[in-house]
Design an enzyme around this catalytic site. Sequence first.
Site, PDB file in Angstrom:
ATOM      1  N   LYS A   1      37.848  40.225  40.386  1.00 44.59           N
ATOM      2  CA  LYS A   1      38.867  41.168  40.785  1.00 44.59           C
ATOM      3  C   LYS A   1      39.282  41.080  42.036  1.00 44.59           C
ATOM      4  O   LYS A   1      38.562  40.890  42.971  1.00 44.59           O
ATOM      5  CB  LYS A   1      38.414  42.924  40.675  1.00 44.59           C
ATOM      6  CG  LYS A   1      39.565  43.849  40.745  1.00 44.59           C
ATOM      7  CD  LYS A   1      40.090  44.015  39.540  1.00 44.59           C
ATOM      8  CE  LYS A   1      41.622  45.018  39.905  1.00 44.59           C
ATOM      9  NZ  LYS A   1      42.374  44.111  40.215  1.00 44.59           N
TER      10      LYS A   1
ATOM     11  N   GLN B   1      36.261  39.754  49.273  1.00 43.15           N
ATOM     12  CA  GLN B   1      36.558  40.598  48.136  1.00 43.15           C
ATOM     13  C   GLN B   1      35.172  40.803  47.528  1.00 43.15           C
ATOM     14  O   GLN B   1      35.137  41.884  46.968  1.00 43.15           O
ATOM     15  CB  GLN B   1      37.606  39.888  47.158  1.00 43.15           C
ATOM     16  CG  GLN B   1      38.066  40.916  46.131  1.00 43.15           C
ATOM     17  CD  GLN B   1      39.192  41.637  46.833  1.00 43.15           C
ATOM     18  OE1 GLN B   1      40.012  41.110  47.606  1.00 43.15           O
ATOM     19  NE2 GLN B   1      39.182  42.992  46.498  1.00 43.15           N
TER      20      GLN B   1
ATOM     21  N   LYS C   1      33.705  43.742  49.430  1.00 46.26           N
ATOM     22  CA  LYS C   1      34.524  45.013  49.383  1.00 46.26           C
ATOM     23  C   LYS C   1      34.504  45.483  48.169  1.00 46.26           C
ATOM     24  O   LYS C   1      34.163  46.836  47.942  1.00 46.26           O
ATOM     25  CB  LYS C   1      36.180  44.462  49.692  1.00 46.26           C
ATOM     26  CG  LYS C   1      37.150  45.507  49.675  1.00 46.26           C
ATOM     27  CD  LYS C   1      38.590  44.922  49.506  1.00 46.26           C
ATOM     28  CE  LYS C   1      38.894  44.017  50.844  1.00 46.26           C
ATOM     29  NZ  LYS C   1      40.115  43.881  50.779  1.00 46.26           N
TER      30      LYS C   1
ATOM     31  N   LYS D   1      40.328  36.222  43.936  1.00 45.43           N
ATOM     32  CA  LYS D   1      41.563  36.086  44.667  1.00 45.43           C
ATOM     33  C   LYS D   1      42.297  35.100  44.064  1.00 45.43           C
ATOM     34  O   LYS D   1      41.704  33.990  43.729  1.00 45.43           O
ATOM     35  CB  LYS D   1      41.293  35.860  46.065  1.00 45.43           C
ATOM     36  CG  LYS D   1      42.317  36.523  47.089  1.00 45.43           C
ATOM     37  CD  LYS D   1      42.161  38.020  47.008  1.00 45.43           C
ATOM     38  CE  LYS D   1      43.305  38.793  47.948  1.00 45.43           C
ATOM     39  NZ  LYS D   1      43.124  40.199  48.202  1.00 45.43           N
TER      40      LYS D   1
ATOM     41  N   GLY E   1      48.268  42.604  42.889  1.00 47.31           N
ATOM     42  CA  GLY E   1      49.115  42.133  43.955  1.00 47.31           C
ATOM     43  C   GLY E   1      48.372  42.109  45.228  1.00 47.31           C
ATOM     44  O   GLY E   1      47.364  42.381  45.490  1.00 47.31           O
ATOM     45  N   ASP E   2      49.209  41.348  46.259  1.00 48.33           N
ATOM     46  CA  ASP E   2      48.824  41.272  47.605  1.00 48.33           C
ATOM     47  C   ASP E   2      50.116  40.885  48.278  1.00 48.33           C
ATOM     48  O   ASP E   2      51.262  41.203  47.977  1.00 48.33           O
ATOM     49  CB  ASP E   2      47.678  39.914  47.697  1.00 48.33           C
ATOM     50  CG  ASP E   2      47.142  40.060  49.120  1.00 48.33           C
ATOM     51  OD1 ASP E   2      47.513  39.232  49.932  1.00 48.33           O
ATOM     52  OD2 ASP E   2      46.071  40.627  49.034  1.00 48.33           O
TER      53      ASP E   2
ATOM     54  N   THR F   1      45.809  51.530  49.222  1.00 47.95           N
ATOM     55  CA  THR F   1      45.477  50.717  50.470  1.00 47.95           C
ATOM     56  C   THR F   1      45.521  51.502  51.717  1.00 47.95           C
ATOM     57  O   THR F   1      44.593  51.610  52.788  1.00 47.95           O
ATOM     58  CB  THR F   1      45.795  49.371  50.593  1.00 47.95           C
ATOM     59  OG1 THR F   1      45.624  48.632  49.208  1.00 47.95           O
ATOM     60  CG2 THR F   1      44.975  48.624  51.523  1.00 47.95           C
TER      61      THR F   1
ATOM     62  N   ASN G   1      54.043  47.711  52.154  1.00 48.68           N
ATOM     63  CA  ASN G   1      53.398  48.695  51.492  1.00 48.68           C
ATOM     64  C   ASN G   1      52.062  49.618  52.371  1.00 48.68           C
ATOM     65  O   ASN G   1      51.843  50.512  52.507  1.00 48.68           O
ATOM     66  CB  ASN G   1      52.819  48.056  50.292  1.00 48.68           C
ATOM     67  CG  ASN G   1      52.238  49.225  49.354  1.00 48.68           C
ATOM     68  OD1 ASN G   1      52.999  50.151  48.644  1.00 48.68           O
ATOM     69  ND2 ASN G   1      51.095  48.940  48.978  1.00 48.68           N
TER      70      ASN G   1
ATOM     71  N   SER H   1      42.971  50.006  41.782  1.00 46.03           N
ATOM     72  CA  SER H   1      42.797  49.008  40.745  1.00 46.03           C
ATOM     73  C   SER H   1      41.786  49.307  39.851  1.00 46.03           C
ATOM     74  O   SER H   1      42.073  49.230  38.662  1.00 46.03           O
ATOM     75  CB  SER H   1      42.886  47.825  41.395  1.00 46.03           C
ATOM     76  OG  SER H   1      43.883  47.249  41.950  1.00 46.03           O
TER      77      SER H   1
END
Length: 460
Positions: free
Chosen positions: A104, A125, A128, A140, A179-180, A224, A255, A392
């Site tokens: 993820k 990630q 996290k 990622k 998304g990123d 976030t 964002n 997410s």
Amino acid sequence: MQTLEEVKNNETKAALDYVNEVFEVVKLRNPNEFEFHQAVEEIFDSLVPVFSKHPKYMHQGILERIVEPERLITFRVPWTDDKGKVQINRGFRVQYNSAIGPYKGGIRFHPSVNASIIKFLGFEQIFKNSLTGQPIGGGKGGADFNPKGKSDGEIMRFTQSFMTELSKYIGPDTDIPAGDIGVGAREIGYMFGQYKRLRGAYEAGVLTGKGIGYGGSLGRTEATGYGTVYFVEEMLKDKGLSFKGSTVIVSGSGNVSIYAMEKAMQLGAKVIACSDSNGYVYDESGINLETVKRLKEVEGKRIYEYVLEHPFAQYVEGCSGIWSIPCDIALPCATQNEINDCSAKVLVANGVKAIGEGANMPSTLAAINVFLESDILFAPAKAANAGGVAVSSLEMAQNSARLAWSFEEVDAKLRSIMTNIYHNSVKAAKEYGYPDNLVVGANIAGFIRVADAMIVQGVV
């Protein structure tokens, strides 16, 4: 016979030697990948007390295994621009660790994207995602494509080509991108449409960050930014402080930044500055969030246009100068390594009380050391930035159950997750001899969950 202190010293030395040895191998096997080296070093440094106390992790070779991606995919992305010229970009997906769940992690479209950045993001990630308590592994992806200045048609054609290759490696129970930077609702929509066409099936759980009308989750857009503020709020509360009446600086105006500003304002803070990649605006009376939202989310304009509507505000070229403005709380929400040790020293000299990292690795290792040595409250990215992936995961749960939760339900779950991350990090830091050091605490708490899962699953 050795004394207890001598035994402990020997155990610590063995652990330190082990960590240093593995790190040297990482640098040799991954030359010139400086962002990746930075992320690895920051985590490795925190884990020495874990290996000293639990040598089983050394004997099982967990560090050597966890630092090596399970899979790194690189591929060509051909597409045609509006002039009919064929363009070529490079796409990436790192499937880093699946010990606690399917991979993820987001997809980033930015010209700076390369293997080093994708691996640093994917490695971070792992921990996290572990901290959220959700069943999700680390991954990622991205491409060295710059969406700025591109038409909707060009972005659609690029994104469809990107997904044509990526679709071979992802799925609702395998790898779930989101998304990123450079990948928002528009890009996710194009990717989902192309995936659906290629697979001939409606697999809502294959992507998160989707539109509400086709399987997205309420609260994901805000997650976030809100999550960062919820984490910092809990950190402040533990020390008798709060956002109420505090002055806040938030870097960026995308964002994450917008919704960090929004939540901080809701909690009674005055946000006085924000930025984009060209410069920053300083509004002593408080940033007008509606103006920023309209400029950035609706009109797609640069932040300097803020001062055209608010003439008492100041615009300054160059985004790094934002850290010279005195504030109580700084929330770096733009990009990696935006705060160096010089900026950190200025923030400390100007009386900053707390730092909350909303972006991925926005502070250099030297800057982090400045904050910790100055006893500044510091919320590290892998903990404070986890709200997006947490929601997410909640989106995945809703897709699997064919349910849609209200904004209030999602927001309450997000707040609970961020609060738990904070307290688990505090607990781990204290247990391993680093009270109040959330960098160490978050790294250890995230690592142990993954490492224990890896051990019980065997050498795979």
